[in-house]
Design a protein around this motif. Structure first.
Motif, PDB file in Angstrom:
ATOM      1  N   THR A 223       0.812  -1.223   0.000  1.00  0.00           N
ATOM      2  CA  THR A 223       0.000   0.000   0.000  1.00  0.00           C
ATOM      3  C   THR A 223       0.845   1.273   0.000  1.00  0.00           C
ATOM      4  O   THR A 223       0.304   2.363  -0.205  1.00  0.00           O
ATOM      5  N   PRO A 234      -7.405   4.083   1.373  1.00  0.00           N
ATOM      6  CA  PRO A 234      -7.927   3.095   2.334  1.00  0.00           C
ATOM      7  C   PRO A 234      -9.446   3.052   2.404  1.00  0.00           C
ATOM      8  O   PRO A 234     -10.034   1.998   2.673  1.00  0.00           O
ATOM      9  N   PRO A 242      -6.409  -3.746  -2.433  1.00  0.00           N
ATOM     10  CA  PRO A 242      -6.016  -2.359  -2.208  1.00  0.00           C
ATOM     11  C   PRO A 242      -6.301  -1.513  -3.444  1.00  0.00           C
ATOM     12  O   PRO A 242      -5.954  -1.895  -4.560  1.00  0.00           O
TER      13      PRO A 242
END
Length: 251
Positions: A223, A234, A242
């Motif tokens: 991430t 997020p 992700p």
């Protein structure tokens, strides 16, 4: 952690650069495919490959004269698609080259699964090609669970491959294998995230570079990627999906 990527249609020979280290793991299966492909006429091969006359003739000659154990190029340096250009493996550090040899695997309709320094020769055979033979109904059936077995995942797979290739592996992975599939998109005015093919390929290549140069071992660190104006979001992400949104104002 294993990282999987697709091959590219365009390939090259590089006999003067870094040498290959090994032969592909599933080369016996590749030889079986090659024997069948050599028996096709030019019109039959053109129909199978769904390409123009020039490419059909090129690949017909390739298959007729193909040698699988000599004049080989490391797989990582043989493919020339968008993802590979943005990955730019030719300028990897030694640390990054060691990392991809350990973690990165290239999926292939012809070779099955390739380590970056496996020696290959130029070919054209997409995984979704309608290759119906006496020994298989298509390439997905031909490879079956062999790709997942050769991949030897150690619990986590980062899927940076196209759907055409990932579906040849993901269904056959051992139970409990975690598959992380990054999404690279742009936020539309209606609030939907849209993926654009070229940008996705570019981002996948950049992410491989990010992981390799950073020596990333913890899948949660995926991430941290911020290449090509993409940034982790997020709020729109799930643990194994992700989402990276592209800031179009910074293009």
């Amino acid at each position: 952690m294993r990282i999987i990527i697709s091959p590219a249609k365009k390939m090259k020979e590089d006999l003067d650069g870094l040498p290959p280290r090994e032969l592909p793991t599933l080369l016996g299966e590749t030889e079986r495919l090659l024997d069948y492909l050599k028996g096709l006429s030019l019109p039959e091969l053109k129909k199978l490959l769904a390409c123009n006359d020039q490419l059909s003739q090129l690949n017909y000659q390739r298959f007729q004269t193909m040698e699988l154990r000599q004049r080989l190029t490391p797989a990582l340096l043989a493919y020339e698609g968008i993802q590979y250009r943005y990955m730019a493996p030719a300028v990897f550090s030694e640390r990054a080259l060691d990392y991809v040899q350990e973690h990165l695997r290239i999926l292939s309709g012809f070779y099955g699964v390739l380590r970056p320094f496996d020696g290959v020769t130029p070919y054209r055979l997409e995984m979704q090609a309608r290759l119906k033979t006496p020994f298989c109904k298509d390439l997905y059936a031909f490879w079956g669970g062999k790709l997942a077995e050769a991949l030897a995942p150690d619990g986590v797979v980062v899927d940076l491959a196209s759907g055409e290739y990932s579906k040849a592996v993901i269904p056959h992975l051992p139970a409990g294998t975690r598959v992380i599939t990054p999404v690279f998109g742009e936020l539309r005015a209606d609030g939907k995230v849209v993926e654009k093919g070229v940008h996705v390929k570019m981002a996948r290549g950049e992410m491989v570079r990010f992981l390799a140069e950073g020596g990333v071992e913890d899948p949660e660190d995926v991430t941290a990627f911020e290449g090509l104006h993409f940034r982790y979001c997020p709020q729109r992400s799930q643990p194994d999906h992700p989402v990276f949104l592209r800031d179009v104002e910074k293009r």
